[in-house]
Design an enzyme around this catalytic site. Sequence first.
Site, PDB file in Angstrom:
ATOM      1  N   ASN A   7       0.704  -1.321   0.033  1.00  0.00           N
ATOM      2  CA  ASN A   7       0.253  -0.268   0.040  1.00  0.00           C
ATOM      3  C   ASN A   7       0.997   1.092   0.665  1.00  0.00           C
ATOM      4  O   ASN A   7       1.758   1.519   1.184  1.00  0.00           O
ATOM      5  CB  ASN A   7      -0.888  -0.024   1.172  1.00  0.00           C
ATOM      6  CG  ASN A   7      -2.051   0.675   1.126  1.00  0.00           C
ATOM      7  OD1 ASN A   7      -1.268   1.953   0.788  1.00  0.00           O
ATOM      8  ND2 ASN A   7      -2.774   0.785   2.094  1.00  0.00           N
ATOM      9  N   GLU A  34      -4.020   1.854  -3.222  1.00  0.00           N
ATOM     10  CA  GLU A  34      -4.169   2.989  -2.782  1.00  0.00           C
ATOM     11  C   GLU A  34      -3.438   4.116  -3.300  1.00  0.00           C
ATOM     12  O   GLU A  34      -1.987   4.645  -2.790  1.00  0.00           O
ATOM     13  CB  GLU A  34      -3.783   3.644  -1.114  1.00  0.00           C
ATOM     14  CG  GLU A  34      -4.804   3.204   0.123  1.00  0.00           C
ATOM     15  CD  GLU A  34      -4.979   4.112   0.993  1.00  0.00           C
ATOM     16  OE1 GLU A  34      -5.111   5.181   0.955  1.00  0.00           O
ATOM     17  OE2 GLU A  34      -4.313   3.524   2.023  1.00  0.00           O
ATOM     18  N   ASP A 145      -3.758  -5.034   1.048  1.00  0.00           N
ATOM     19  CA  ASP A 145      -3.623  -4.263   2.201  1.00  0.00           C
ATOM     20  C   ASP A 145      -5.349  -5.149   2.771  1.00  0.00           C
ATOM     21  O   ASP A 145      -6.776  -4.006   2.512  1.00  0.00           O
ATOM     22  CB  ASP A 145      -4.051  -2.880   2.314  1.00  0.00           C
ATOM     23  CG  ASP A 145      -4.185  -2.100   3.596  1.00  0.00           C
ATOM     24  OD1 ASP A 145      -4.606  -2.499   4.555  1.00  0.00           O
ATOM     25  OD2 ASP A 145      -4.424  -1.109   3.829  1.00  0.00           O
ATOM     26  N   ASN A 147      -6.969  -4.646   5.411  1.00  0.00           N
ATOM     27  CA  ASN A 147      -7.373  -3.358   7.364  1.00  0.00           C
ATOM     28  C   ASN A 147      -7.842  -5.062   7.886  1.00  0.00           C
ATOM     29  O   ASN A 147      -8.663  -4.336   8.244  1.00  0.00           O
ATOM     30  CB  ASN A 147      -8.410  -3.165   6.452  1.00  0.00           C
ATOM     31  CG  ASN A 147      -8.373  -1.593   6.223  1.00  0.00           C
ATOM     32  OD1 ASN A 147      -7.259  -1.351   6.617  1.00  0.00           O
ATOM     33  ND2 ASN A 147      -8.077  -0.777   4.557  1.00  0.00           N
ATOM     34  N   ASP A 217      -1.232  -6.388   5.931  1.00  0.00           N
ATOM     35  CA  ASP A 217      -0.854  -6.688   4.790  1.00  0.00           C
ATOM     36  C   ASP A 217      -0.613  -8.152   4.934  1.00  0.00           C
ATOM     37  O   ASP A 217       0.436  -8.378   4.917  1.00  0.00           O
ATOM     38  CB  ASP A 217      -0.208  -5.841   4.130  1.00  0.00           C
ATOM     39  CG  ASP A 217      -0.362  -4.484   4.203  1.00  0.00           C
ATOM     40  OD1 ASP A 217      -0.664  -3.375   3.628  1.00  0.00           O
ATOM     41  OD2 ASP A 217       0.538  -3.514   5.355  1.00  0.00           O
ATOM     42  N   ASP A 246       2.796   4.644   5.070  1.00  0.00           N
ATOM     43  CA  ASP A 246       2.429   4.457   6.773  1.00  0.00           C
ATOM     44  C   ASP A 246       2.643   2.826   6.405  1.00  0.00           C
ATOM     45  O   ASP A 246       2.247   2.023   7.722  1.00  0.00           O
ATOM     46  CB  ASP A 246       1.128   4.893   6.937  1.00  0.00           C
ATOM     47  CG  ASP A 246       0.131   4.622   6.163  1.00  0.00           C
ATOM     48  OD1 ASP A 246       0.152   4.313   4.606  1.00  0.00           O
ATOM     49  OD2 ASP A 246      -1.154   4.713   6.792  1.00  0.00           O
ATOM     50  N   HIS A 247       2.611   1.858   5.263  1.00  0.00           N
ATOM     51  CA  HIS A 247       3.131   0.703   4.999  1.00  0.00           C
ATOM     52  C   HIS A 247       4.532   0.064   4.378  1.00  0.00           C
ATOM     53  O   HIS A 247       4.298   0.632   4.036  1.00  0.00           O
ATOM     54  CB  HIS A 247       1.797   0.044   3.853  1.00  0.00           C
ATOM     55  CG  HIS A 247       0.110  -0.260   4.328  1.00  0.00           C
ATOM     56  ND1 HIS A 247      -0.303  -0.761   4.893  1.00  0.00           N
ATOM     57  CD2 HIS A 247      -0.527   1.164   4.723  1.00  0.00           C
ATOM     58  CE1 HIS A 247      -1.756   0.099   5.043  1.00  0.00           C
ATOM     59  NE2 HIS A 247      -1.876   1.324   5.019  1.00  0.00           N
TER      60      HIS A 247
END
Length: 255
Positions: A7, A34, A145, A147, A217, A246-247
């Site tokens: 991501n 993303e 991802d 989530n 992930d 942030d990943h």
Amino acid sequence: MKIASWNVNSLNVRLPHLEQWLATSSPDIVALQETKLEDEKFPDDPLIAMGYRSVFAGQKTYNGVAVLSRERATDVQIGVPGFEDEQKRVLAATVGDLRIVNLYVVNGQSVGSDKYAYKLRWLDAVHDWLAQELVTHPRMIVLGDFNIAPDDRDVHDPVVWNDGHILTSRAERDALQRLYSLGLHDAYRALNPEESQFSWWDYRQGGFRRNLGLRIDLTLVSEALRPHTAASGIDREPRTWDRPSDHAPAWVELK
């Protein structure tokens, strides 16, 4: 063969990071989430120059998925058939003899919210679609991802990230277990049963520096690929770079 998921949280911002990581890690296939780019703005040319062909489904500002591969992808599917959704979150493609399914799973906002209900409906639709896909494509990798942190080994603090919290609620974890029940296996957890590595850290409160992370992930391999799964991990290094996503990339190697 190395297959990865990342991501990137805006490909427009993170393209230099992606190029650097491709050059050093040399994956054969990469699923991106993303990307946050309309299709006409996807950076096809620089990726071709690095030896990667791309298929993608994007939109402005939000969401967006892509699959990069050294071998040209075929049989591309965008979205979940029969599930009405304008958000670009799903991209499937065949690369060689592998079916790659790239998912950017709905976040869900908070337990009990409308977005949470949508997330559970979305996961149900993905489950039913993948059940059919596996019949046609037994050599499948489902990655992205998710989530969802699968269990307490995948969160920095199980007291905070409990059954009533978004990303770790019982209903979300049950939905992930339903995907596993199709014959999909979490490659990282299968090969690293006791380790706690994370793939996402909040930008706030020194989340990465303090390792306040989650493993959301995932790289899921089908039953047919399970005997060929040689290694799986998470590459933390890109999270240390300037203006990072942030990943961190999650990856699996097949022998």
